[in-house]
Design a protein around this motif. Structure first.
Motif, PDB file in Angstrom:
ATOM      1  N   THR A 193       9.487   4.434  -5.904  1.00  0.00           N
ATOM      2  CA  THR A 193      10.184   4.480  -7.179  1.00  0.00           C
ATOM      3  C   THR A 193      11.442   3.631  -7.071  1.00  0.00           C
ATOM      4  O   THR A 193      11.747   3.080  -6.014  1.00  0.00           O
ATOM      5  CB  THR A 193      10.531   5.931  -7.576  1.00  0.00           C
ATOM      6  OG1 THR A 193      11.082   5.946  -8.905  1.00  0.00           O
ATOM      7  CG2 THR A 193      11.545   6.547  -6.612  1.00  0.00           C
ATOM      8  N   ASP A 230       6.223   8.209   1.223  1.00  0.00           N
ATOM      9  CA  ASP A 230       4.878   7.728   1.512  1.00  0.00           C
ATOM     10  C   ASP A 230       4.913   7.004   2.851  1.00  0.00           C
ATOM     11  O   ASP A 230       5.648   6.030   3.015  1.00  0.00           O
ATOM     12  CB  ASP A 230       4.394   6.796   0.404  1.00  0.00           C
ATOM     13  CG  ASP A 230       2.914   6.450   0.537  1.00  0.00           C
ATOM     14  OD1 ASP A 230       2.240   7.014   1.426  1.00  0.00           O
ATOM     15  OD2 ASP A 230       2.426   5.605  -0.225  1.00  0.00           O
ATOM     16  N   ILE A 269      10.322   9.894  -3.616  1.00  0.00           N
ATOM     17  CA  ILE A 269       8.937   9.710  -3.196  1.00  0.00           C
ATOM     18  C   ILE A 269       8.904   9.355  -1.712  1.00  0.00           C
ATOM     19  O   ILE A 269       9.617   8.453  -1.264  1.00  0.00           O
ATOM     20  CB  ILE A 269       8.246   8.598  -4.013  1.00  0.00           C
ATOM     21  CG1 ILE A 269       8.125   9.031  -5.477  1.00  0.00           C
ATOM     22  CG2 ILE A 269       6.869   8.273  -3.439  1.00  0.00           C
ATOM     23  CD1 ILE A 269       7.496   7.982  -6.372  1.00  0.00           C
ATOM     24  N   SER A 300       3.521   3.995  -2.121  1.00  0.00           N
ATOM     25  CA  SER A 300       3.999   4.546  -3.391  1.00  0.00           C
ATOM     26  C   SER A 300       5.520   4.636  -3.353  1.00  0.00           C
ATOM     27  O   SER A 300       6.087   5.168  -2.393  1.00  0.00           O
ATOM     28  CB  SER A 300       3.411   5.938  -3.619  1.00  0.00           C
ATOM     29  OG  SER A 300       2.018   5.870  -3.804  1.00  0.00           O
ATOM     30  N   ALA A 307       4.209  -3.147  -5.445  1.00  0.00           N
ATOM     31  CA  ALA A 307       3.939  -1.898  -4.743  1.00  0.00           C
ATOM     32  C   ALA A 307       2.521  -1.394  -4.987  1.00  0.00           C
ATOM     33  O   ALA A 307       1.896  -1.708  -6.006  1.00  0.00           O
ATOM     34  CB  ALA A 307       4.937  -0.832  -5.178  1.00  0.00           C
ATOM     35  N   GLY A 308       2.035  -0.576  -4.035  1.00  0.00           N
ATOM     36  CA  GLY A 308       0.745   0.057  -4.245  1.00  0.00           C
ATOM     37  C   GLY A 308       0.766   0.954  -5.465  1.00  0.00           C
ATOM     38  O   GLY A 308      -0.203   1.023  -6.226  1.00  0.00           O
ATOM     39  N   ARG A 309       1.888   1.624  -5.673  1.00  0.00           N
ATOM     40  CA  ARG A 309       2.067   2.469  -6.851  1.00  0.00           C
ATOM     41  C   ARG A 309       3.565   2.608  -7.139  1.00  0.00           C
ATOM     42  O   ARG A 309       4.351   2.871  -6.226  1.00  0.00           O
ATOM     43  CB  ARG A 309       1.448   3.852  -6.625  1.00  0.00           C
ATOM     44  CG  ARG A 309       1.572   4.800  -7.820  1.00  0.00           C
ATOM     45  CD  ARG A 309       1.001   6.171  -7.467  1.00  0.00           C
ATOM     46  NE  ARG A 309       1.132   7.116  -8.576  1.00  0.00           N
ATOM     47  CZ  ARG A 309       0.213   7.275  -9.526  1.00  0.00           C
ATOM     48  NH1 ARG A 309      -0.908   6.570  -9.484  1.00  0.00           N
ATOM     49  NH2 ARG A 309       0.391   8.144 -10.494  1.00  0.00           N
ATOM     50  N   TYR A 310       3.947   2.424  -8.401  1.00  0.00           N
ATOM     51  CA  TYR A 310       5.326   2.630  -8.830  1.00  0.00           C
ATOM     52  C   TYR A 310       5.344   3.811  -9.797  1.00  0.00           C
ATOM     53  O   TYR A 310       4.549   3.849 -10.750  1.00  0.00           O
ATOM     54  CB  TYR A 310       5.896   1.385  -9.514  1.00  0.00           C
ATOM     55  CG  TYR A 310       7.238   1.633 -10.171  1.00  0.00           C
ATOM     56  CD1 TYR A 310       8.419   1.534  -9.435  1.00  0.00           C
ATOM     57  CD2 TYR A 310       7.327   1.985 -11.512  1.00  0.00           C
ATOM     58  CE1 TYR A 310       9.646   1.785 -10.028  1.00  0.00           C
ATOM     59  CE2 TYR A 310       8.548   2.239 -12.111  1.00  0.00           C
ATOM     60  CZ  TYR A 310       9.710   2.143 -11.366  1.00  0.00           C
ATOM     61  OH  TYR A 310      10.922   2.399 -11.946  1.00  0.00           O
ATOM     62  N   SER A 311       6.239   4.771  -9.567  1.00  0.00           N
ATOM     63  CA  SER A 311       6.323   5.954 -10.422  1.00  0.00           C
ATOM     64  C   SER A 311       7.758   6.173 -10.881  1.00  0.00           C
ATOM     65  O   SER A 311       8.705   5.733 -10.219  1.00  0.00           O
ATOM     66  CB  SER A 311       5.836   7.196  -9.671  1.00  0.00           C
ATOM     67  OG  SER A 311       4.501   7.046  -9.256  1.00  0.00           O
ATOM     68  N   LYS A 360       0.816  -1.210   0.000  1.00  0.00           N
ATOM     69  CA  LYS A 360       0.000   0.000   0.000  1.00  0.00           C
ATOM     70  C   LYS A 360       0.856   1.268   0.000  1.00  0.00           C
ATOM     71  O   LYS A 360       0.422   2.325   0.448  1.00  0.00           O
ATOM     72  CB  LYS A 360      -0.938  -0.006   1.206  1.00  0.00           C
ATOM     73  CG  LYS A 360      -1.953  -1.143   1.185  1.00  0.00           C
ATOM     74  CD  LYS A 360      -2.833  -1.127   2.421  1.00  0.00           C
ATOM     75  CE  LYS A 360      -3.827  -2.294   2.389  1.00  0.00           C
ATOM     76  NZ  LYS A 360      -4.661  -2.330   3.628  1.00  0.00           N
TER      77      LYS A 360
END
Length: 230
Positions: free
Chosen positions: A162, A206, A204, A160, A190-194, A158
């Motif tokens: 990189t 979080d 990043i 975010s 991952a909850g979000r990869y940027s 959960k």
């Protein structure tokens, strides 16, 4: 500046013992600037650190001869740093309760050991669940992949984050030699990869997880870590 009488904050820095790029004979390990630029931020803020590894002893570094990187050169020449990098704590001797943060620098070496090491993963999970900070840069987030929390949920589920990108692997000529593609592994877990354009700085934050995309992001990760520890 450290206030007299205050307890000095301390960061645990696990490093790889793997000396080559994947299964090749190309010298590797931890990429020095991703370690030294963060250490420079810690040093300027009066924050102490220990360097550890799975096996203990001397940890392999590369990127130690980069021209024009005064920060890298200064930290590498420091006697205290040399003593720690040549005598890392084995994971079995680490008391995670002694630390305020855990920082994983990058380099291709850790893809072959820390990316699947259960011992450091368990220490980091305990640290995180007790309110500690986890930071990583470039390939360092690979060490977050095996971290599982007490509810059996991956740390990254959960969050975010990189990390080093496929495009950067291609530019670096390492795509055919690495044990696995980090971007894909992170994106799946991952909850979000940027990411941003190759070699651009991206940091990043979080919850209590701080990640940086590539070597250019190491300074920013160090700044974010110091700010969190303030």
């Amino acid at each position: 500046m450290t206030i007299i009488g205050a307890v000095m904050k301390k960061v645990l820095i696990p490093l790889t013992n793997h000396e080559t790029l994947g299964d090749t004979e190309q010298a590797n390990g931890t990429y020095a600037p991703e370690l030294t630029h963060v250490l420079n931020e810690l040093k300027n803020a009066g924050i102490d650190y220990d360097i550890a590894s799975i096996k203990g002893g001397k940890a392999p570094l590369y990127g130690t001869d980069i021209e024009g990187d005064d920060v890298n050169n200064a930290i590498l020449a420091d006697e205290s740093f040399q003593n720690r990098i040549n005598n890392t704590l084995p994971v079995g001797e680490v008391n995670i309760d002694n630390y305020d943060a855990v920082f994983y620098p990058g380099g291709f070496g850790l893809l072959s050991d820390l990316a699947e090491n259960v011992e450091f993963a368990q220490l980091s999970a305990k640290h995180y669940e007790n309110g500690g900070i986890i930071a990583a840069v470039c390939h360092g987030p690979a060490a977050l992949l095996p971290i599982t929390l007490s509810n059996d949920e991956p740390l990254l589920a959960k969050v975010s984050i990189t990390g080093f990108t496929r495009e950067e692997e291609i530019d670096f000529g390492t795509l055919e030699h690495i044990p696995f593609l980090l971007e894909e592994a992170l994106a799946r877990k991952a909850g979000r990869y940027s990411k941003v354009q190759p070699w651009g700085s991206l940091v990043i934050e979080d919850k209590n997880v701080i990640t940086g995309q590539n070597p250019a992001s190491a300074h920013g990760v160090g700044e974010a870590l110091v700010k969190k520890l303030a």
